[in-house]
Design a protein around this motif. Structure first.
Motif, short mmCIF file in Angstrom:
data_model
loop_
_atom_site.label_atom_id
_atom_site.label_comp_id
_atom_site.label_asym_id
_atom_site.label_seq_id
_atom_site.Cartn_x
_atom_site.Cartn_y
_atom_site.Cartn_z
N HIS A 153 0.82 -1.22 0.00
CA HIS A 153 0.00 0.00 0.00
C HIS A 153 0.85 1.27 0.00
O HIS A 153 0.41 2.31 -0.51
N THR A 154 2.01 1.21 0.61
CA THR A 154 2.83 2.41 0.80
C THR A 154 4.08 2.42 -0.09
O THR A 154 4.97 3.24 0.10
N TYR A 155 4.15 1.53 -1.07
CA TYR A 155 5.32 1.40 -1.93
C TYR A 155 5.43 2.61 -2.85
O TYR A 155 4.44 3.03 -3.47
N ALA A 156 6.62 3.18 -2.96
CA ALA A 156 6.79 4.39 -3.78
C ALA A 156 6.81 4.06 -5.26
O ALA A 156 6.29 4.83 -6.08
N LYS A 157 7.39 2.93 -5.64
CA LYS A 157 7.53 2.58 -7.05
C LYS A 157 6.22 1.99 -7.60
O LYS A 157 5.42 1.44 -6.84
N PRO A 158 6.01 2.07 -8.90
CA PRO A 158 4.81 1.46 -9.48
C PRO A 158 4.81 -0.05 -9.29
O PRO A 158 5.82 -0.72 -9.51
N ILE A 159 3.67 -0.59 -8.87
CA ILE A 159 3.47 -2.04 -8.80
C ILE A 159 2.24 -2.36 -9.64
O ILE A 159 1.12 -1.94 -9.30
N VAL A 160 2.44 -3.08 -10.72
CA VAL A 160 1.35 -3.49 -11.60
C VAL A 160 0.92 -4.90 -11.19
O VAL A 160 1.72 -5.82 -11.18
N CYS A 161 -0.34 -5.04 -10.83
CA CYS A 161 -0.87 -6.37 -10.46
C CYS A 161 -1.78 -6.87 -11.57
O CYS A 161 -2.74 -6.19 -11.95
N TRP A 162 -1.47 -8.06 -12.08
CA TRP A 162 -2.31 -8.69 -13.12
C TRP A 162 -3.29 -9.61 -12.39
O TRP A 162 -3.02 -10.77 -12.15
N GLY A 163 -4.46 -9.08 -12.06
CA GLY A 163 -5.43 -9.82 -11.24
C GLY A 163 -6.35 -10.70 -12.05
O GLY A 163 -7.57 -10.49 -12.08
N HIS A 164 -5.80 -11.71 -12.69
CA HIS A 164 -6.54 -12.60 -13.59
C HIS A 164 -7.03 -13.83 -12.83
O HIS A 164 -6.30 -14.41 -12.02
N GLY A 165 -8.26 -14.26 -13.09
CA GLY A 165 -8.79 -15.46 -12.44
C GLY A 165 -9.29 -15.18 -11.03
O GLY A 165 -9.76 -14.08 -10.73
N ILE A 166 -9.19 -16.17 -10.18
CA ILE A 166 -9.70 -16.06 -8.81
C ILE A 166 -8.80 -15.15 -7.98
O ILE A 166 -7.58 -15.32 -7.95
N VAL A 167 -9.41 -14.18 -7.33
CA VAL A 167 -8.70 -13.27 -6.41
C VAL A 167 -9.53 -13.22 -5.14
O VAL A 167 -10.57 -12.56 -5.09
N MET A 168 -9.09 -13.95 -4.11
CA MET A 168 -9.88 -14.04 -2.89
C MET A 168 -8.99 -13.82 -1.67
O MET A 168 -7.78 -14.08 -1.70
N GLY A 169 -9.61 -13.37 -0.57
CA GLY A 169 -8.91 -13.29 0.71
C GLY A 169 -7.55 -12.63 0.59
O GLY A 169 -7.42 -11.49 0.15
N GLY A 170 -6.50 -13.38 0.97
CA GLY A 170 -5.15 -12.85 0.95
C GLY A 170 -4.70 -12.40 -0.42
O GLY A 170 -3.85 -11.51 -0.55
N GLY A 171 -5.25 -13.01 -1.48
CA GLY A 171 -4.93 -12.56 -2.83
C GLY A 171 -5.47 -11.18 -3.11
O GLY A 171 -4.82 -10.35 -3.76
N LEU A 172 -6.66 -10.91 -2.59
CA LEU A 172 -7.24 -9.58 -2.74
C LEU A 172 -6.43 -8.57 -1.92
O LEU A 172 -6.28 -7.42 -2.32
N GLY A 173 -5.90 -9.02 -0.78
CA GLY A 173 -5.04 -8.15 0.02
C GLY A 173 -3.82 -7.70 -0.76
O GLY A 173 -3.40 -6.54 -0.68
#
Length: 370
Positions: free
Chosen positions: A105-125
């Motif tokens: 959440h607080t990372y200065a650099k860009p982080i691109v997340c490819w949220g393909h398929g199931i995204v639940m619980g800790g994955g959504l975190g």
């Protein structure tokens, strides 16, 4: 491909490098273990101070899931081996997972997340903590913790409280599944890009002239992703949350949480999405529904740091209490789907029982120094 649980690569770009992270346990839908959390934390920390790394790209192995959550069976073992706690593995897992989420959440650099398929619980975190979150036509998101007597953690107290209207409360209580259009509407994702463009997206990122300025690099990511999102507009699935907002707001308009639960469970509807949400809450833990709702209320004005400190307190108390172990047993261990919940109705839960989940179980919060 390596059999390591998390793969890390530093891919040379036109200028600088892209740090690539692949959650690599497709057999468990890339569910997070404590070792995986620690690997992610260490690599994120290293890349944060490495001037050669301009941006980070996070993905899941296989086509089924980005990440289906935490390794709940390992948490269950920890809970049943040490009833009443301390549940060392589970409590360490939560504390280190939340610290890693806070880092994202607080990372200065860009982080691109490819949220393909199931995204639940800790994955959504993980996805929610990234600053460029992509969803596809196959994205399926849920926080169904009410069904195992947990709560939407990993920052859920933050992002659910920032959703429009009563959407966050409804999704938290029912564990309703949502898609890519819903993720954009509720603020869980930033862009929809059809999965067929993944290779081209990666190639475009590698062609950018990265600099040492994170702000400039964020702009380069947006410049890269925008045309792929525009090309993908025809593939966006039909929304589920936004068309139901009037109903969601009405159902959640009760004089007490008990009335809200009654409204949701008591609705007569032919709508399949609302019916599944109703049934999920009806079969879930009513005690968990109460601590889920109270957690959202108590953190509604909290800072991000305070959110994670509140979540580790509740998670520690929950995992030490038998309701959680019973919920996991019924849904994931024995799979009889017949949990023996302690309370049949939310009104049967004594105030002192619920209050106990919101008292610190230790002298010092493990995340006091976030």
């Amino acid at each position: 491909m390596s059999d390591a649980a998390v793969l890390f690569d530093e891919v040379p770009a036109k200028a600088g490098r892209i740090g690539r992270v692949t959650l690599n346990v497709p057999g468990t839908l890339n569910s997070l273990t404590l070792d995986m959390v620690d690997l992610l934390q260490a690599q994120l920390d290293a890349w944060a101070t490495d001037d050669d790394i301009a941006a980070v790209f996070i993905e899941g192995s296989g086509e089924k899931a980005f990440c289906a959550g935490g390794d709940v069976q390992a948490l269950h073992r920890s809970a049943v081996e040490q009833p009443g706690g301390p549940c060392d593995y589970a409590e360490n897992f939560f504390a280190r997972e939340y610290r890693m989420n806070y880092t994202l959440h607080t990372y200065a650099k860009p982080i691109v997340c490819w949220g393909h398929g199931i995204v639940m619980g800790g994955g959504l975190g993980v996805m929610a903590g990234c600053n460029h979150r992509i969803v596809t036509e196959a994205t399926r998101i849920a926080m169904p913790e009410v069904t195992i007597a947990l709560f939407p953690d990993v920052g859920g107290s933050w992002f659910l409280n920032h959703m429009p209207g009563q959407a966050g409360r409804f999704l938290a209580l029912t564990g309703a599944s949502i898609n890519a259009a819903d993720a954009i509407y509720t603020g869980l994702a930033d862009r929809f890009i059809a999965s067929e463009h993944k290779g081209a997206v990666l190639e475009s990122l590698l062609q950018q002239g990265w600099t040492l300025d994170p702000a400039e690099n964020h702009a380069l990511v947006r410049h890269c992703l925008r045309p792929f999102a525009e090309r993908s507009l025809g593939s966006v699935p039909a929304a589920q949350v936004e068309p139901h907002m009037a109903t969601i707001n009405r159902l959640c308009d009760g004089d007490s949480v008990h009335e809200v639960i009654d409204n949701i469970i008591g609705q007569q509807t032919d709508d399949p999405w609302l019916a599944r949400a109703r049934d999920s809450l009806a079969h879930g833990s009513k005690l968990a529904a109460l601590w889920i709702d109270r957690q959202l209320w108590e953190t509604r004005h909290a800072s991000l740091k305070e959110v994670f400190q509140a979540e580790i307190q509740l998670a520690t108390n929950v995992v030490r209490y038998p309701e959680f172990a019973e919920g996991v047993r019924a849904l994931l261990i024995d799979k009889d789907r017949n949990p023996a919940w302690q309370f049949e109705h939310s009104r049967a839960v004594p105030d002192e029982v619920l209050d106990g989940f919101f008292r610190a179980p230790w002298d010092a919060n493990p995340l006091a120094n976030l």
